[in-house]
Design a protein around this motif. Structure first.
Motif, mmCIF file in Angstrom:
data_model
loop_
_atom_site.group_PDB
_atom_site.id
_atom_site.type_symbol
_atom_site.label_atom_id
_atom_site.label_comp_id
_atom_site.label_asym_id
_atom_site.label_seq_id
_atom_site.Cartn_x
_atom_site.Cartn_y
_atom_site.Cartn_z
ATOM 1 N N CYS A 168 42.147 43.507 45.521
ATOM 2 C CA CYS A 168 42.880 42.274 45.194
ATOM 3 C C CYS A 168 42.514 41.160 46.166
ATOM 4 C CB CYS A 168 44.384 42.535 45.233
ATOM 5 S SG CYS A 168 45.049 43.368 43.776
ATOM 6 N N LEU A 169 42.461 41.504 47.462
ATOM 7 C CA LEU A 169 42.063 40.498 48.452
ATOM 8 C C LEU A 169 40.626 40.035 48.214
ATOM 9 C CD1 LEU A 169 43.609 41.993 51.723
ATOM 10 C CD2 LEU A 169 44.442 40.050 50.390
ATOM 11 N N LYS A 170 39.786 40.967 47.802
ATOM 12 C CA LYS A 170 38.385 40.605 47.495
ATOM 13 C C LYS A 170 38.324 39.580 46.352
ATOM 14 C CE LYS A 170 34.280 42.651 45.382
ATOM 15 N NZ LYS A 170 34.473 42.030 44.076
ATOM 16 N N GLU A 171 39.089 39.805 45.309
ATOM 17 C CA GLU A 171 39.058 38.870 44.184
ATOM 18 C C GLU A 171 39.700 37.536 44.570
ATOM 19 O OE1 GLU A 171 40.158 40.312 40.378
ATOM 20 O OE2 GLU A 171 39.498 42.366 40.775
ATOM 21 N N ASP A 200 32.047 40.208 51.860
ATOM 22 C CA ASP A 200 32.759 39.289 52.748
ATOM 23 C C ASP A 200 33.936 38.595 52.066
ATOM 24 O OD1 ASP A 200 30.889 39.919 54.667
ATOM 25 O OD2 ASP A 200 29.583 38.221 54.204
ATOM 26 N N SER A 201 34.167 38.883 50.801
ATOM 27 C CA SER A 201 35.268 38.216 50.098
ATOM 28 C C SER A 201 36.623 38.651 50.621
ATOM 29 C CB SER A 201 35.193 38.513 48.595
ATOM 30 O OG SER A 201 33.981 38.054 48.051
ATOM 31 N N VAL A 202 36.709 39.905 51.133
ATOM 32 C CA VAL A 202 37.990 40.389 51.655
ATOM 33 C C VAL A 202 38.434 39.516 52.821
ATOM 34 C CG1 VAL A 202 39.161 42.338 52.697
ATOM 35 C CG2 VAL A 202 37.498 42.727 50.891
ATOM 36 N N ALA A 203 37.493 39.145 53.679
ATOM 37 C CA ALA A 203 37.840 38.292 54.813
ATOM 38 C C ALA A 203 38.323 36.932 54.349
ATOM 39 C CB ALA A 203 36.631 38.137 55.736
#
Length: 924
Positions: free
Chosen positions: A634-637, A799-802
């Motif tokens: 979810c954090l990645k998206e 790196d999308s989670v960050a």
């Protein structure tokens, strides 16, 4: 022909010159008739030879089971003409029809000159040359004298005689006053056909003496009583009379010489084959027209309609000569079918040619220059423009508007091409949007090139129609919906972000399988770029963008959707972001409950080993591994959506800068002292565009010859409206700032659960279970797992989670807390202290730490990379959404961004956001 027109304007100015010009014109007409007769005869001879020598190797052209069905007519026509023979036949038919059309066009122009020339020839012979013959035969040879007198009596025009008054027929017959010859007025009075036939008969009677059985021919009869010199003159005039008949019957002669209808008739073979009709592939006129279209010979393309004159000749022959209506009905049916086929194939050929022309123009010049064979990307010159200018084509007595028929086909071709490109994009992933944009650019230029000759529908309405976006209230067309669907179902869950390259690449381990799609449709070359070479070149370009998603794709999406659908797409992505944020609530609550009651700082006295042991004890999430994976994805998206908004922001700012540079001079905008834009107005307080139109309107309206001053006043008012419109669009907002504000508003509902205020007023270190603690634990666990198996996590998350986690932390106001209490940050602090105490430096990334057990140096390096990425994200967020009192961007209640407003930013700085129905006005 120009000499004839000029000759008519010189009334008696130079009669000798006029007579010479008319004589030359007569010779040219005779020569033209002889050429037409010779060419038509050659075609007759070739046709007869082909019919008497059928093709014997037709079996080699087709499979055996098909060749067995060949008829005799196919062997003498379809397979009996080689490529060179078809080309030569088309050229000769074109010569015949073109020269025949030109001669027919000047029929009335040359008629008087031809009649005057024939009149002068006849009168010179009967009044001058026959006079000399009468003087030598009148006393000795009564029969010859009688025939010569009859010839003069039959055709002499004494009214045109301008000689002496005693030069009548009696005086010429008796003596010699008229021996010097007579002159004549130029009279356009040609002899009748009966007079010509009578003269021929009398000359024949005079030469043969009534004996038709003498050997040697008419003028080879040595027994004639006519003198040799006189016989030569009679022979010359006799043959001239035969040409006079054809010249006098000008139109009929021309139709006879240009009649090629015999190339169609095949009744003998219909009877012998016992069939009603042959297919059009066996029709010689259609074979010639089809050959011109297929070969695309630049020298023959203008003659593609010439073979249809053969049908006109055959129909004329069937009705007038044969008087058979059923033959005309067969010709008419075949012409209808062939002409429809001609318009279809010609439209496809024209569409492909102009498509290739457009693709060649848009091809990168550097690529063409570096190519080893650049000539294959250049096109031969085909003069389709001459065909596209034809409004009237004569066909079986009817006038057909060829340009209108081709325009109708082009309208259908553009719609089919756009539908094919959309279907092709639907069967591919989001990375194919660059290819779609390139092919639509080629199609748009093709439309512009064809619009110079054809009246076709505008390209933009066609594109909107195919996108199903015609309604004024519709902002999400077919293409916008497809882009959003691809981003939602494929890009966000299955692509990972590389922050360094600013690109999304497909993960080898996809969490969600993309929707099953149909196979990529394959279309005609004309639906791509026109030719095979250009298709390969553009496909090579498209392949460069097919393995990632980044700025080029955002540029393509912006160009394809335009300002009408981009706001809808942004709002749809933000709505999806809200759904993802809300879905985190229950999962985060599970991790909060699994946290130990007391979470202390890691001890420095235990070193790295002791710190790791403490962290592992606090992050004992074995029973919640499923929730961890779901939260990370979810954090990645969420991070991917925010990063895409940053890309949209970059692209939109570049486009807006270009538009600003274009309109700034018209609005009087100049740079100010501190780099700010200020407006330099004229003396009357108006911008340059308003001043220009007002001054022009004042000058034109004062002129007495001005037809309608009100129209110019309307133009002046429109300039004022344009000034207001463009000024309001200068200060547009930032998509990324708007997205962060939207995310902050979405977090307001969860703020009390994820960011609790300390009861004592001091930071509660041990009992805090805020979001930054949860994310710090997830980040540390994910980092450890990726170090144990590099392909396990990073290839799925990137790196999308960050971006997602740090954005939420920043908007919740927990950045400082995160940097103080993050587990990986604490581990780095302990490692630095321990490393310093052992006399080793951590400043160099290349230095290996041998003091730690094996594998810890990789963990430390991984933590340092994580911290660098987090710092980068926080720096970007501070720049675009600062949390201090400074000039920033706010959003009005109506949804319009309000730039450069001094606003005291808090955690919930952007409290009012536009509703979904008002989103279009925010970016319009």
């Amino acid at each position: 022909m120009n000499q004839v027109i000029l000759m008519k304007s010189t009334d008696g100015a130079d009669s000798e010159w006029c007579k010479e010009v008319k004589g030359n014109l007569y010779d040219i007409i005779v020569e033209g008739f002889q050429l037409l007769s010779r060419w038509t005869g050659r075609i007759w001879e070739q046709c007869a030879w082909k019919f008497s020598h059928p093709y014997r190797n037709a079996d080699s052209q087709e499979p055996r089971e098909i060749s067995a069905a060949f008829s005799d007519y196919e062997k003498v026509v379809r397979w009996n003409y080689m490529v060179e023979e078809r080309k030569a036949l088309v050229e000769v038919v074109s010569y015949i029809k073109s020269i025949g059309s030109m001669l027919h066009q000047y029929d009335t122009v040359v008629a008087d000159a031809l009649w005057e020339t024939i009149h002068a020839e006849v009168q010179d012979f009967v009044q001058n040359k026959l006079a000399a013959m009468l003087r030598t035969t009148s006393r000795k040879k009564k029969d010859l004298s009688r025939i010569l007198s009859d010839m003069r009596t039959l055709s002499a025009d004494w009214m045109a005689n301008t000689g002496k008054s005693d030069s009548g027929p009696q005086s010429l017959q008796q003596g010699g006053e008229g021996s010097n010859g007579n002159t004549f007025h130029p009279r356009a009075v040609a002899p009748t056909t009966a007079q010509v036939h009578c003269l021929q008969f009398l000359i024949y009677e005079l030469v043969s003496g009534g004996n038709l059985r003498k050997s040697g021919g008419v003028f080879g009869n040595s027994g004639s009583e006519v003198m040799p010199n006189d016989l030569k003159q009679l022979e010359t005039f006799f043959y001239k009379l035969s040409f006079f008949l054809h010249i006098l019957d000008y139109t009929v002669t021309l139709e006879t010489l240009t009649d090629l209808g015999f190339l169609w008739f095949r009744e003998f073979y219909l009877e012998s084959s016992r069939v009603i009709q042959f297919p059009i592939e066996c029709s010689l006129p259609w074979m010639l027209a089809d050959y011109v279209i297929e070969t695309e010979d630049g020298g023959l393309i203008e003659s593609v309609l010439i073979p249809f004159d053969i049908y006109n000749d055959a129909a004329q022959h069937a009705l007038v000569v044969l008087r058979q209506r059923f033959l005309y009905d067969e010709i008419e049916a075949e012409v209808d079918l062939c002409f429809d086929q001609l318009v279809f194939k010609l439209s496809e050929s024209i569409f492909a040619y102009y498509k290739s022309h457009a693709a060649s123009k848009l091809l990168d010049p550097a690529f063409v220059f570096a190519s080893d064979n650049a000539d294959k990307y250049s096109l031969p010159s085909l003069r389709y423009d001459a065909l596209l200018k034809m409004k009237r084509v004569k066909l079986l007595g009817r006038s057909v508007d060829l340009r209108s028929l081709i325009a109708q086909r082009m309208n259908k071709a553009f719609r089919k091409n756009i539908a094919f490109l959309f279907d092709r994009f639907d069967s591919q992933d989001i990375c194919a949007v660059v290819e779609l944009q390139q092919l639509l650019d080629v199609l748009r230029l093709t439309h512009r090139l064809l619009s110079e000759y054809l009246t076709i529908d505008p390209f933009t309405p066609i594109l909107m129609e195919m996108q199903e976006n015609v309604s004024l209230a519709s902002f999400s067309g077919r293409l916008a919906s497809q882009v959003f669907t691809e981003m939602q179902n494929d890009l966000l869950p299955n692509f990972i972000l590389c922050n360094t390259t600013q690109r999304f690449v497909r993960s080898p381990k996809m969490l969600h399988q993309p929707i099953q799609k149909s196979s990529v449709p394959q279309g005609k070359p004309s639906f791509y770029c026109g030719s095979q070479e250009l298709n390969v070149a553009y496909h090579s370009f498209a392949q460069l963008y097919s393995k990632f998603f980044g700025l080029p794709h955002i540029f393509a999406i912006l160009k394809l959707l335009g300002s009408r659908s981009i706001p809808w797409l942004i709002r749809a992505l933000l709505d999806l972001l809200t759904v993802k944020v809300n879905s985190l609530e229950s999962k985060i609550m599970v991790l909060q409950e699994s946290f130990p009651k007391s979470i202390g700082l890691v001890p420095f006295d235990g070193g790295v080993a002791g710190s790791l042991r403490v962290i592992h004890e606090q992050l004992h999430w074995a029973s919640t591994s499923e929730f961890k994976v779901e939260i990370l994805h979810c954090l990645k998206e969420i991070g991917s959506i925010l990063f895409c908004m940053g890309l949209f922001d970059i692209v939109l700012r570049e486009v807006e800068t270009t538009q600003f540079l274009q309109i700034a001079p018209w609005l009087g905008l100049v740079p100010g002292n501190e780099g700010q834009v200020q407006q330099d107005l004229k003396e009357n307080g108006n911008s340059p565009i308003i001043s220009l139109f007002k001054s022009a309107t004042t000058v034109i309206a004062t002129l007495p010859s001005c037809p309608s001053p009100s129209s110019f006043l309307t133009m002046s008012k429109q300039a004022e409206a344009a000034d207001v419109f463009y000024k309001n669009n200068l200060h547009s907002g930032s998509v990324l700032e708007y997205s962060l504000a939207y995310t902050s508003a979405a977090l307001d509902r969860l703020r009390s659960k994820w960011s609790s205020n300390p009861k004592t007023g001091f930071i509660d270190i041990t009992t805090s279970k805020d979001f930054y603690r949860i994310y710090g634990g997830l980040q540390f666990v994910c980092m450890e797992e990726s170090l144990q198996d590099a392909s396990r996590k990073h290839e799925c998350l990137g790196d999308s989670v960050a971006w997602g986690g740090c954005s939420i932390i920043y908007l919740l106001g927990q950045q400082l807390h995160f940097e103080l209490f993050d587990f990986s940050y604490q581990l780095l602090n302990v490692a630095e202290v321990e490393n310093t105490s052992s006399g080793q430096s951590m400043s160099s990334d290349r230095t290996k730490n041998t003091h730690y057990p094996q594998g810890w140096e990789n963990l430390i390096e991984g933590a340092k990379k994580v911290r660098r990425l987090n710092n980068h994200v926080f720096s970007m967020l501070k720049a675009r959404c600062p949390f201090e009192d400074k000039t920033a961007c706010a959003i009005k209640p109506s949804g319009a961004p309000l730039p450069r407003v001094k606003y005291e930013n808090t955690v919930s700085a952007f409290e009012t956001l536009p509703q979904k129905a008002k989103i279009s006005s925010s970016f319009g």
